[in-house]
Design an enzyme around this catalytic site. Structure first.
Site, PDB file in Angstrom:
ATOM      1  CG  ASP A  47     -56.655 -61.968  13.153  1.00  0.00           C
ATOM      2  OD1 ASP A  47     -57.221 -62.741  12.349  1.00  0.00           O
ATOM      3  OD2 ASP A  47     -55.477 -62.151  13.543  1.00  0.00           O
ATOM      4  CB  SER A  48     -60.725 -61.977   8.841  1.00  0.00           C
ATOM      5  OG  SER A  48     -61.858 -62.251   9.655  1.00  0.00           O
ATOM      6  CG  ASP A  86     -58.819 -64.663  15.455  1.00  0.00           C
ATOM      7  OD1 ASP A  86     -58.644 -65.836  15.829  1.00  0.00           O
ATOM      8  OD2 ASP A  86     -59.019 -64.344  14.262  1.00  0.00           O
ATOM      9  CD  GLU A 184     -57.074 -69.423   6.771  1.00  0.00           C
ATOM     10  OE1 GLU A 184     -57.093 -69.158   7.991  1.00  0.00           O
ATOM     11  OE2 GLU A 184     -57.136 -68.552   5.871  1.00  0.00           O
TER      12      GLU A 184
HETATM   13  O1  KIV Z   1     -59.644 -64.205  11.281  1.00  0.00           O
HETATM   14  C1  KIV Z   1     -60.465 -65.003  10.812  1.00  0.00           C
HETATM   15  O2  KIV Z   1     -61.543 -64.634  10.345  1.00  0.00           O
HETATM   16  C2  KIV Z   1     -60.123 -66.415  10.813  1.00  0.00           C
HETATM   17  C3  KIV Z   1     -60.944 -67.328   9.955  1.00  0.00           C
HETATM   18  C4  KIV Z   1     -60.688 -67.073   8.531  1.00  0.00           C
HETATM   19  C5  KIV Z   1     -60.767 -68.753  10.327  1.00  0.00           C
HETATM   20  O3  KIV Z   1     -59.198 -66.805  11.450  1.00  0.00           O
END
Ligand code: KIV
Length: 267
Positions: A47-48, A86, A184
């Site tokens: 969700d990044s 995610d 993280e």
């Molecule tokens: O949302 C994401 O990209 C993540 C990574 C940074 C582990 O959770």
């Protein structure tokens, strides 16, 4: 590098053999093909994407529909890597919502595993997902979906109580049936201890060099976020002649243990 598809079992076997696992975030089919060919074992539809694609300051605005859309884009491009998606903010607030959200990510999006942030309060949800055949990746340490509660993107596990909670949650998530754990922004010593204690693979981001694998945000490791990438990340385009070269260099650096190096180890 094996040409056979990555599975939950093959990731566990890699850990057993002491082979490090290379993970990158991915949000579309073009990059999915490229990452697959470059040998990345796991693609995380993180969700990044709310921050790196949509330009939001946090991951909180990302919706389940958007995650399903990007997951489907990635799975169309992936043939070998395992695709983890995610569960976005609030999409797993109750067991019912979690099951419904996971089924959309897996049935419509084609994900092979779902990831959720959080420890103890989510154990029952993890058990229920696993009981229905949905593999789960747990995410502990810095949990970006809680940024409004945390008051910022803060390193976790520095004090005794916080380290104890992460240790406890990691073991509890494994016991609840999680197949993978992302840690993280926690101290290297803590992440290493957890990786050695758990039988499931532990993937670090800003968690030092002692995990079973590493994950980075794709745009950060391609140098597309100048001035914004976290200091634990590395711009692999500096040495790579092409995007493909840069991703291959990342995979090689994770495998041989040269990423992260001392300056990239936050603690
Ligand atoms: O949302 C994401 O990209 C993540 C990574 C940074 C582990 O959770």
């Amino acid at each position: 590098m094996s040409a056979s598809p990555t599975t939950v079992a093959s990731l566990a076997a890699m850990k057993g053999r002491g082979e490090r696992i290379a993970v990158l975030t991915c949000y579309d089919a073009t990059f999915a093909r490229l990452l697959d060919e470059a040998g990345v074992e796991v693609m995380l539809v993180g969700d990044s994407l709310g921050m790196v694609l949509q330009g939001h300051p946090t991951t909180v605005p990302v919706t389940l529909d958007q995650m399903v859309y990007h997951t489907a884009c990635v799975t169309r491009g992936a043939s070998r890597a395992l695709v983890v998606a995610d569960l976005p903010f609030m999409a797993y607030a109750t067991p019912e919502r979690a099951l419904e959200s996971a089924s959309r990510l897996m049935q419509e999006g084609g994900a092979q595993m779902v990831k959720l942030e959080g420890g103890e309060p989510y154990l029952d949800i993890v058990r229920q997902l696993v009981a229905q055949g949905a593999p789960v990746c747990a995410h502990l340490g810095l949990q970006p979906q809680s940024v409004n509660q945390l008051g910022g993107y803060r390193f976790q596990g520095r004090d005794h109580a916080s380290a104890e909670r992460i240790r406890h949650d990691a073991l509890a998530m494994q016991d609840a049936g999680a197949s993978l754990l992302v840690l993280e922004c926690v101290p290297q010593a803590l992440a290493g201890e957890i990786a050695r204690t758990l039988s499931i693979p532990v993937i670090g981001i800003g968690a030092g060099a002692e995990c079973d694998g590493q994950v980075l945000v794709l745009q950060d490791m391609l140098g597309l976020n100048p001035g914004r990438a976290p200091r634990f990340s590395r711009d692999f385009m500096v040495t790579g002649g092409s995007v493909r070269d840069a991703v291959e260099a990342y995979v090689a650096a994770v495998r041989e243990g040269s990423f992260p190096s001392a300056p990239e180890i936050a603690y």
